[in-house]
Design a protein around this motif. Structure first.
Motif, PDB file in Angstrom:
ATOM      1  N   GLY C  15       0.815  -1.205   0.000  1.00  0.00           N
ATOM      2  CA  GLY C  15       0.000   0.000   0.000  1.00  0.00           C
ATOM      3  C   GLY C  15       0.849   1.256   0.000  1.00  0.00           C
ATOM      4  O   GLY C  15       2.071   1.202   0.138  1.00  0.00           O
ATOM      5  N   GLN C  16       0.198   2.377  -0.196  1.00  0.00           N
ATOM      6  CA  GLN C  16       0.819   3.690  -0.061  1.00  0.00           C
ATOM      7  C   GLN C  16      -0.168   4.582   0.688  1.00  0.00           C
ATOM      8  O   GLN C  16      -1.362   4.303   0.737  1.00  0.00           O
ATOM      9  CB  GLN C  16       1.133   4.317  -1.416  1.00  0.00           C
ATOM     10  N   SER C  17       0.353   5.663   1.203  1.00  0.00           N
ATOM     11  CA  SER C  17      -0.435   6.549   2.060  1.00  0.00           C
ATOM     12  C   SER C  17      -1.783   6.905   1.429  1.00  0.00           C
ATOM     13  O   SER C  17      -2.801   6.938   2.105  1.00  0.00           O
ATOM     14  CB  SER C  17       0.359   7.833   2.337  1.00  0.00           C
ATOM     15  N   HIS C  18      -1.792   7.139   0.111  1.00  0.00           N
ATOM     16  CA  HIS C  18      -3.021   7.584  -0.543  1.00  0.00           C
ATOM     17  C   HIS C  18      -3.522   6.572  -1.578  1.00  0.00           C
ATOM     18  O   HIS C  18      -4.314   6.925  -2.449  1.00  0.00           O
ATOM     19  CB  HIS C  18      -2.796   8.962  -1.178  1.00  0.00           C
ATOM     20  N   ALA C  19      -3.065   5.337  -1.522  1.00  0.00           N
ATOM     21  CA  ALA C  19      -3.601   4.285  -2.403  1.00  0.00           C
ATOM     22  C   ALA C  19      -5.023   3.954  -1.942  1.00  0.00           C
ATOM     23  O   ALA C  19      -5.402   4.285  -0.811  1.00  0.00           O
ATOM     24  CB  ALA C  19      -2.722   3.045  -2.336  1.00  0.00           C
ATOM     25  N   PRO C  20      -5.833   3.313  -2.761  1.00  0.00           N
ATOM     26  CA  PRO C  20      -7.175   2.954  -2.307  1.00  0.00           C
ATOM     27  C   PRO C  20      -7.153   2.158  -1.008  1.00  0.00           C
ATOM     28  O   PRO C  20      -7.959   2.393  -0.109  1.00  0.00           O
ATOM     29  CB  PRO C  20      -7.722   2.107  -3.461  1.00  0.00           C
ATOM     30  N   ASN C  89      -9.525   9.247   4.095  1.00  0.00           N
ATOM     31  CA  ASN C  89      -9.349  10.682   4.280  1.00  0.00           C
ATOM     32  C   ASN C  89      -8.055  11.155   3.623  1.00  0.00           C
ATOM     33  O   ASN C  89      -7.116  11.588   4.285  1.00  0.00           O
ATOM     34  CB  ASN C  89      -9.348  10.979   5.787  1.00  0.00           C
ATOM     35  N   THR C  90      -7.973  11.049   2.292  1.00  0.00           N
ATOM     36  CA  THR C  90      -6.751  11.441   1.606  1.00  0.00           C
ATOM     37  C   THR C  90      -6.924  12.806   0.969  1.00  0.00           C
ATOM     38  O   THR C  90      -7.951  13.113   0.390  1.00  0.00           O
ATOM     39  CB  THR C  90      -6.398  10.410   0.501  1.00  0.00           C
ATOM     40  N   ARG C  91      -5.890  13.617   1.078  1.00  0.00           N
ATOM     41  CA  ARG C  91      -5.907  14.948   0.455  1.00  0.00           C
ATOM     42  C   ARG C  91      -4.654  15.121  -0.374  1.00  0.00           C
ATOM     43  O   ARG C  91      -3.723  15.830   0.003  1.00  0.00           O
ATOM     44  CB  ARG C  91      -5.990  16.038   1.521  1.00  0.00           C
ATOM     45  N   SER C  92      -4.613  14.428  -1.521  1.00  0.00           N
ATOM     46  CA  SER C  92      -3.388  14.392  -2.315  1.00  0.00           C
ATOM     47  C   SER C  92      -2.994  15.769  -2.812  1.00  0.00           C
ATOM     48  O   SER C  92      -1.828  16.025  -3.109  1.00  0.00           O
ATOM     49  CB  SER C  92      -3.561  13.439  -3.495  1.00  0.00           C
ATOM     50  N   SER C  93      -3.940  16.683  -2.909  1.00  0.00           N
ATOM     51  CA  SER C  93      -3.621  18.019  -3.421  1.00  0.00           C
ATOM     52  C   SER C  93      -2.558  18.697  -2.561  1.00  0.00           C
ATOM     53  O   SER C  93      -1.791  19.517  -3.042  1.00  0.00           O
ATOM     54  CB  SER C  93      -4.882  18.876  -3.452  1.00  0.00           C
ATOM     55  N   ASP C  94      -2.505  18.325  -1.267  1.00  0.00           N
ATOM     56  CA  ASP C  94      -1.475  18.889  -0.391  1.00  0.00           C
ATOM     57  C   ASP C  94      -0.074  18.637  -0.929  1.00  0.00           C
ATOM     58  O   ASP C  94       0.875  19.302  -0.537  1.00  0.00           O
ATOM     59  CB  ASP C  94      -1.551  18.231   1.007  1.00  0.00           C
TER      60      ASP C  94
END
Lengths: 336, 336, 336, 336
Positions: C15-20, C89-94
């Protein structure tokens, strides 16, 4: 990669046909295991070159020296066991002319491409049948541990040069030799008394692991378990093994599966057959290429070779089976 | 142990036939590898249940969901790739009666002994043919990487129910089904354009690794490379492959070795055949035992089953070959 | 490589921090092991983001979903166990602005070099502290198995921001946060009741394996066992632990060795400390480079970050210790 | 388990202090690698017992014999490399009295429990510092391969007996010896010129692998990278290393991380320190137990021992670092 196998009973085989030494380092042997050294040596002698009239003329004592891991009482100390055989009767000069001319049927050409000019080509280097000697050490020790658990392994040649009757098999070898040729064959191996439920799922089942081990024996080109390739002509109703309760335990009426379902043992004997190709070293002239020039050459393979390796391969197959089965048993025992 | 395979291209398959999900986690994929998802799905569809008239009536979309490891452009990110299939069409009630009565030819009995009452027996649990779906994901991705290197893999059924001609093979399946029975067969696989010198010595050669992978496919009972078991009736002079220089490169005039010497590729096509047993699930009554009482029972296997798994096994064999060959190529490339 | 660890109790984290999804697949769990799911969830909650005032503002339920390997009674079935957490709760735009500007103290720059443009940089990708959640699943389950053997593991912060007294440690965090800065610390872990003689020689001893596991927790920069670095100022006569017979068993009067000699347990508590660096994400401006131009830039790291990860790292250290110790115990039990 | 380490550059160390031989088998060496044997021997001599006034009185030539894997030109042939050292100067009688009385600080007691009466206790058996000789062979060869890539490794003692200045460190050893005691210390190691991006994620990063290797050296009780334990008193703004573009490449202004982020190299020097405990063998009387009776005994350890192993450990730390870093580099190169 390549020279190490096993998960618990794990060993690394090292050496080349004409290196000073060949050997094996075994991890995973329980401390305090008594090794019967004369029994092991007797097992080694069944594979030893020069041991019978069907083998190479190379003479090797194949005496096993324990460099580490065994105490004076021949018990394992809990450290890796390293067993060594010194190569004595090497005639590397036989191979000088082969440096640039690959022998058909041998690993010479792929090894040239892969390992280049530094490779050890004398006697086939690391691809020599001689490397089955350390395999027999690892397997011979595994056999002793299995025997202590009541497990018996025995292999025999069931076909040589198309013949299945013993005298005719031997005759086929003699004929091939007389003509400067060689023959292949099939070795069948039976492992008795392994309890049911041994073997890991999917890629580490009994079939997977025996196959991976047995293809490590030079010249093996096929393996089948139970009915094997004959399955392709059978119906499910013929091939399935019905369960019966007999002699106080669950058995199957037939054993078409060779004792294995889903990679795990059924408690019936494990049965498999390995196909050996004819020794590629033959006295007959063959076509090859001089790799320096790309020119076609006619090649005569000199040196000392078995016209048929099947007789000497029989204990090697037992060794391979023993090492794989012991490792599977050790793995199965952890999860309880 | 058991569900993980590979050294560089290494993956773990997880799930059971009726678990919420089945899937695979792949390590070793180079970052930035583009995965063609529709091509992968098309490959999956060749194996999918319900895809043709010879398969089980179970309907599954087998849509691959990438839980991690892939970015929005369908490129690998350098982390493990986890691909998941949701099980939707499960009918576990079909299996309740089998909890204590092992089906002949299946892994039921060894699994009972090994894993006890907590095991998942619905649909064969982890020993189900359904577990070849994640293998097809790992293999289907490997195929894409190999294709990018110019390597082509194709398998086909060469025998079913003793028949070798296509129409007769299909007829053999129809006949078996009509009789509530099943048939086995042989799948041949050819891998073209692998360069010479790929494959590790001894236990990690091409044959060892393909065999270990292919025996991970349920129902496989044998494997042979090149001439395979036919070697046992041949002379060395017949079986050896003479070297020739042709089309600007080293080749062999014949390819009796199936492209492999000493576990390494010769540059000729890798050729192997895998033997599949007849589907053990048949409608015909069979003998078994009620494990609670030891009493003999007559068993009828209900549920939805393929009368012959060989047609659906063809892409699975390609997948297994691809995964093994890609791993070998990656290993060979390190040592240069 | 990298995401798999263990020999018998072996698992792969993906996995990764913002993976599904993020998750873990565990092999080696004995069939029939009851998993206490609410206890596991309670353990997960100790690490969960948003769980206390010292943690990131990211809110995640971290609910564990068992995709495979567990039956309806929450017992392991003998197949791999796959447990999954959905990232919500991912905010990849950051992170968009960080694609070409590596954050000091993070894995950004090495990951750029290694994995190139396809890498997942959102939230640190696979190098995120979020990947300790699946480690806590594997470790939390290991803790339950160890507890059943009477083994207890507990960790606590012993230093934060140079402070060793609890209130002052918390104050140090508050001060750092107020200044847009962060602090590091030391976590001490004690494992009680492991019997003597557990641990493999040389490279797979208790220290080797705990160290390999613990350095898998982001931000760990050091580990020491027993007296650790203090040994460098001690005499042998001070550091050696004399043997005594007490409470009916062999013990040592002191435990300067942290319960380990030669990589094996002495029966005394295993004691180790891990050093954590200050969270590299700070609000203060820092110097970095725009990798496209090589030009110096002033970087402000936005997003949601812990001013000190030590409090949330405490259960992670317990998890790492549990997974390593359980694997060692399973290995030791094979060889008997 | 235990004696094998590495993924590509993988080796197995075998032997015991008083076994006939000790040695190492290395897989993964590219064929055609020239080994500078006299350079290797010179490296071995830095560790050799009897080599300086701070070492044991045991005299060993430690001459490396290559049993297999090397051709006459000292090039690797593409097979495993086996290197052997014969034990000559063994005095097992020194140890007879220790069979039932464990020495404080040594592995004796755990080894008794684990391996029982068959274990080899002479000279510490497989737990002896003598086993670092084969580690130096594997590491010394790795050093040669790294040097060919421009990488330099050097270690030195930075603390002994609490002293950090060279003359005082030596004095601390002399004083300890005079009193029949021993001292510990810290070795710092620097690895220069490893390119950025080397190291696997999570459990196989540079820190994980160096730590696993270094804890394989007897007496190591701690390891830290870069600022290490000092991190616990630092702020993120102090500990982070700002990026700068200098000398035509990306660098960091400071190197508090010891050249590693997320387990991967930054291109800056790798810096770590290992803590060594004081030699547990001291002449002073110590408390122990007679394991046959449980009775307290006063123990005097005779035999030949180093009052401080740190000076001889310096090349061993270099060897460990080299073996780990080479393996990581080989792994990193595959995925490109």
């Amino acid at each position: 990669m390549g020279n190490t196998i096993g998960t618990i009973y794990r060993f690394t085989i090292w050496g080349q046909s004409h290196a000073p030494e060949i050997g094996v380092t075994i991890e995973g042997l329980p401390a305090g295991t008594l090794i019967d050294r004369s029994k092991l040596q007797a097992f080694m002698d069944r594979r030893r070159p020069g041991g019978n009239r069907y083998s190479t003329a190379r003479r090797e004592g194949d005496e096993v020296f324990f460099a580490a891991g065994l105490n004076e009482a021949s018990e394992t100390v809990g450290a890796p066991l390293t067993a060594v055989i010194r190569n004595t009767n090497t005639r590397s000069s036989d191979y000088e002319e082969l440096k640039y001319v690959p022998r058909p049927g041998h690993a010479d050409y792929p090894a040239m491409v892969r390992f280049g000019g530094a490779r050890d080509f004398a006697g086939g280097g690391q691809f020599s049948g001689r490397m089955t000697a350390p395999l027999c050490i690892a397997g011979g020790i595994a056999l002793q541990l299995l025997e202590a658990r009541g497990i018996r392994i025995s292999a025999r040649a069931v076909m040589i040069g198309g013949e299945t009757e013993e005298e005719r098999m031997l005759a086929a070898i003699d004929e091939a030799r007389a003509e400067g040729d060689s023959v292949g064959g099939v070795v069948e191996c039976v492992v008795e008394n392994v309890p049911a439920g041994v073997g890991e799922p999917m890629f580490d089942g009994i079939e997977n692991r025996i196959a991976q081990m047995v293809f490590g024996i030079p010249a093996v080109k096929g393996i089948e378990f139970g009915n094997g390739f004959a399955c392709a002509s059978l119906r499910g109703s013929e091939n399935n093994d019905p369960y019966i309760f007999s002699e106080g335990r669950v058995q199957t009426r037939t054993n078409h599966a060779g004792g294995i379902y889903g990679g795990m043992t059924s408690g019936m004997p494990i049965v498999f057959r390995a196909a050996f190709k004819p020794t590629p070293s033959i006295a007959k002239e063959q076509d090859s290429i001089d790799m320096r020039t790309g020119e076609a050459v006619r090649l005569c393979v000199h040196g000392r070779h078995d016209p048929c390796i099947v007789p000497r391969a029989v204990p090697v197959v037992e060794a391979a089976a023993a090492a794989a089965v012991l490792d599977e048993m050790m793995m199965s025992e952890i999860h309880v």
